[in-house]
Write an enzyme that holds these catalytic residues in place. Sequence first.
Site, PDB file in Angstrom:
ATOM      1  N   ARG A 106       0.865  -1.297   0.046  1.00 38.21           N
ATOM      2  CA  ARG A 106      -0.070  -0.177  -0.103  1.00 38.21           C
ATOM      3  C   ARG A 106       0.950   1.381   0.017  1.00 38.21           C
ATOM      4  O   ARG A 106       1.621   1.444   0.985  1.00 38.21           O
ATOM      5  CB  ARG A 106      -0.716   0.052   1.215  1.00 38.21           C
ATOM      6  CG  ARG A 106      -2.112   0.624   1.172  1.00 38.21           C
ATOM      7  CD  ARG A 106      -3.225   0.295   2.371  1.00 38.21           C
ATOM      8  NE  ARG A 106      -2.714   0.862   3.459  1.00 38.21           N
ATOM      9  CZ  ARG A 106      -3.545   1.167   4.495  1.00 38.21           C
ATOM     10  NH1 ARG A 106      -4.783   1.220   4.476  1.00 38.21           N
ATOM     11  NH2 ARG A 106      -2.889   1.472   5.590  1.00 38.21           N
ATOM     12  N   ASP A 202       0.270  -2.377  12.308  1.00 44.41           N
ATOM     13  CA  ASP A 202       0.703  -2.848  10.953  1.00 44.41           C
ATOM     14  C   ASP A 202       1.355  -4.320  10.919  1.00 44.41           C
ATOM     15  O   ASP A 202       2.340  -4.687  11.412  1.00 44.41           O
ATOM     16  CB  ASP A 202       1.877  -2.070  10.510  1.00 44.41           C
ATOM     17  CG  ASP A 202       2.391  -2.244   8.830  1.00 44.41           C
ATOM     18  OD1 ASP A 202       2.578  -3.342   8.522  1.00 44.41           O
ATOM     19  OD2 ASP A 202       2.134  -1.415   8.122  1.00 44.41           O
TER      20      ASP A 202
HETATM   21  C1  PRP Z   1      -1.450  -4.382   4.318  1.00 38.40           C
HETATM   22  C2  PRP Z   1      -2.085  -5.388   4.778  1.00 38.40           C
HETATM   23  C3  PRP Z   1      -2.939  -5.376   3.385  1.00 38.40           C
HETATM   24  C4  PRP Z   1      -3.153  -4.042   3.335  1.00 38.40           C
HETATM   25  C5  PRP Z   1      -4.642  -3.532   3.829  1.00 38.40           C
HETATM   26  O1  PRP Z   1      -0.202  -4.504   3.705  1.00 38.40           O
HETATM   27  O2  PRP Z   1      -1.390  -6.646   4.823  1.00 38.40           O
HETATM   28  O3  PRP Z   1      -2.535  -6.114   2.309  1.00 38.40           O
HETATM   29  O4  PRP Z   1      -2.250  -3.329   3.987  1.00 38.40           O
HETATM   30  O5  PRP Z   1      -4.959  -2.464   3.567  1.00 38.40           O
HETATM   31  P1  PRP Z   1      -5.938  -1.959   2.499  1.00 38.40           P
HETATM   32  O6  PRP Z   1      -7.258  -2.660   2.663  1.00 38.40           O
HETATM   33  O7  PRP Z   1      -6.405  -0.347   2.687  1.00 38.40           O
HETATM   34  O8  PRP Z   1      -5.645  -2.111   0.993  1.00 38.40           O
HETATM   35  P2  PRP Z   1       0.686  -3.112   3.472  1.00 38.40           P
HETATM   36  O9  PRP Z   1       0.411  -2.509   2.234  1.00 38.40           O
HETATM   37  O10 PRP Z   1       1.123  -2.556   5.014  1.00 38.40           O
HETATM   38  O11 PRP Z   1       2.018  -4.196   2.824  1.00 38.40           O
HETATM   39  P3  PRP Z   1       3.005  -5.202   4.055  1.00 38.40           P
HETATM   40  O12 PRP Z   1       2.025  -6.557   4.030  1.00 38.40           O
HETATM   41  O13 PRP Z   1       4.039  -5.683   2.856  1.00 38.40           O
HETATM   42  O14 PRP Z   1       3.163  -4.709   5.109  1.00 38.40           O
HETATM   43  N1  URA Z   2      -2.712  -2.683   7.042  1.00 41.43           N
HETATM   44  C1  URA Z   2      -2.164  -3.142   8.309  1.00 41.43           C
HETATM   45  O1  URA Z   2      -1.110  -3.805   8.483  1.00 41.43           O
HETATM   46  N2  URA Z   2      -2.856  -2.520   9.313  1.00 41.43           N
HETATM   47  C2  URA Z   2      -4.055  -1.854   9.364  1.00 41.43           C
HETATM   48  O2  URA Z   2      -4.685  -1.368  10.372  1.00 41.43           O
HETATM   49  C3  URA Z   2      -4.489  -1.270   8.104  1.00 41.43           C
HETATM   50  C4  URA Z   2      -3.785  -1.747   7.011  1.00 41.43           C
END
Ligand code: PRP
Ligand code: URA
Length: 211
Positions: A106, A202
């Site tokens: 994201r 996160d």
């Molecule tokens: C997080 C999570 C989802 C996303 C959710 O991933 O694991 O994939 O955010 O958010 P959304 O519903 O608003 O799209 P992130 O982008 O933080 O990546 P990561 O898993 O590499 O930390």
């Molecule tokens: N992704 C995460 O990991 N945590 C949140 O709360 C939202 C998006």
Amino acid sequence: MNKEKLTVLDHPLAKHKLTLMRKKDTPRNVFNALANELSTMLAYEVTKNFETEDVEIETPLMKTMQPQLTDKKYAIVPVLRAGLGMVDGFTYMLPNAIVSHLGLYRDPVTKKPVEYYKKFPKDMDEREVIIVDPMLATGGSAIDAIKLVREHTDKPIHLVNILDAPEGIEAVQKAYPDVHLYTIHIDDKLNDNAYILPGLGDAGDRIFGTL
Ligand code: PRP
Ligand code: URA
């Protein structure tokens, strides 16, 4: 919210484990173990309507007809990175499932998902798909993941998360009303940075220690 296409795992053990995951002082190894334990519980729900067929087997005492899962093909699709934290729980329950990775992150400014990796098998069109990602926040990543999977198969898609925001559920159900959603809990709302409240922080950072 379409409740027919939404399963919230209503179980005290699941709620308890999620509470432990939420705590900011929960160490990384415990957080990861809990994510996989909850994933095994979610795997029960996802597979609830999987078909079985009777086959003849032999116990130490006699021959008998007993049910086993049909050899339907399916794929577990973890959304990287955080989705990796659910793979062991799912493959523990479904040892024959293949794992097809999908890399999305994201963008911190736009909050929109960016694709950076995809590895689907040639026979993806024959596979029912279980997308796994601990968090459903705005729904942007899930919608992108479903879109990418849909380009490869018309078979049913299940979206499995541990924690959802209502906004994410609305968005996914609006974009893909046919996809069944599974979660442990629906939280209150998103904050201004699109993090789930009260949430667990996160997920990717907590799973991989990149806080
Ligand atoms: C997080 C999570 C989802 C996303 C959710 O991933 O694991 O994939 O955010 O958010 P959304 O519903 O608003 O799209 P992130 O982008 O933080 O990546 P990561 O898993 O590499 O930390
Ligand atoms: N992704 C995460 O990991 N945590 C949140 O709360 C939202 C998006």
